[in-house]
Design a protein around this motif. Sequence first.
Motif, mmCIF file in Angstrom:
data_model
loop_
_atom_site.group_PDB
_atom_site.id
_atom_site.type_symbol
_atom_site.label_atom_id
_atom_site.label_comp_id
_atom_site.label_asym_id
_atom_site.label_seq_id
_atom_site.Cartn_x
_atom_site.Cartn_y
_atom_site.Cartn_z
ATOM 1 N N CYS A 167 -9.660 6.692 0.501
ATOM 2 C CA CYS A 167 -9.044 5.595 1.262
ATOM 3 C C CYS A 167 -9.912 5.105 2.409
ATOM 4 N N GLN B 32 -4.256 5.069 3.312
ATOM 5 C CA GLN B 32 -3.475 4.297 2.351
ATOM 6 C C GLN B 32 -4.366 3.785 1.226
ATOM 7 N N LEU C 4 -4.185 1.025 -2.408
ATOM 8 C CA LEU C 4 -3.483 -0.140 -2.942
ATOM 9 C C LEU C 4 -2.358 0.281 -3.871
ATOM 10 N N TYR D 134 0.855 -1.193 0.000
ATOM 11 C CA TYR D 134 0.000 0.000 0.000
ATOM 12 C C TYR D 134 0.886 1.237 0.000
#
Length: 375
Positions: free
Chosen positions: A190, A195, A197, A158
């Motif tokens: 997110c 974070q 992907l 991530y």
Amino acid sequence: MKKDFYEILGITKSATPEEIKKAYRKKAIEFHPDKNPGNKEAEENFKLAAEAYEVLSDPDKKARYDQYGHQAFENGGFGGGHHMNMDDIFSQFGDIFGGAFGGGGFSGFGGGFGGGGQRRVKGSNLRIKVKLTLEEIANGVEKKVKVKRKVQAKGVTYRTCPTCNGSGQIMKVANTILGRMQTATTCHVCSGSGQILDQKPAGADVQGMLLEDDTVSIKIPAGVVDGMQLKVAGKGNEAPGTNSIPGDLIVAIEEVEHEFLKREGENLHYDLYISFAEAALGVSKEIDTVSGKVRIKLEEGIQSGKILRLKGKGIPSLNSYGNGDLLVHVNVWTPKVLNKEQKQFFEKMLTDENFIPKPEKSDKSFFEKVKDMFS
């Protein structure tokens, strides 16, 4: 001994959901880490308030707590909020604080919240039913169950969310009649984790997750009731991101009906059928209990409707107050078909002095027996 949840929040059992929420917010602000930096006692009080609110704000948990107390959640390791760390509390209840601490975060304990800290995302809970026999309920049992859980795929990575710069929140400033007001909302990109992907292994979904089989061991305490829900912390679905925590496994208890025994709270009932001859002469009978078979002796001339109480042969109390009893209901069975010889015998007995009913004062009526049973 654990402190009463109502006492922790300073409320009564009749408090409304809004009053419970208001009381928790007051306590949480009083013991908030930002107001009590380095104060371990304040930190503990903060966690206790979160534990109390977690239970009392949920109607089902509140009902179980009112009936069984702390034992409803703690036997066998099924938890309340005292297992939470500070990140868990803000993950679940951060919205309670509103704007009192700059969007609900904290910084006093070095966690990932407050200021520019990112929110710790918790995975979703899983729910299963576990069937238990009366014997298992009476003795407690450890069950191993297979569940399908979402887990982070091996090799998934991530990166920092560019929309919120890793904070998990979008800050907005608005002009109002009270002046400039700053508010924080969860980042829509997110979902508050800070974070997104980066690299997705083959077979993983768009969040980098895989569905896998897992075997979970569940320790179920003695005395649970049908419909009760127990929690196995951390055995639910995982969540994406390096700062996430797994959800929980919620276990609903389903009681399997026993062939001979009927449950009423912590007491058990057993219908024992005997013949005219056995009732008149007295007899020794073997009956089923949750701890195995026992032999009881019936005296001569026992009457139909007699209730024999076997102390401690019922279900254990979830609050460790001992065991209930087994109530044996004696029923004299009347034959529906008689042969000629049997008919002649009973015809002779119709006028026999010994066969004419003569209830004594000590022989209770049906209604008195029912009253005794429920008192």
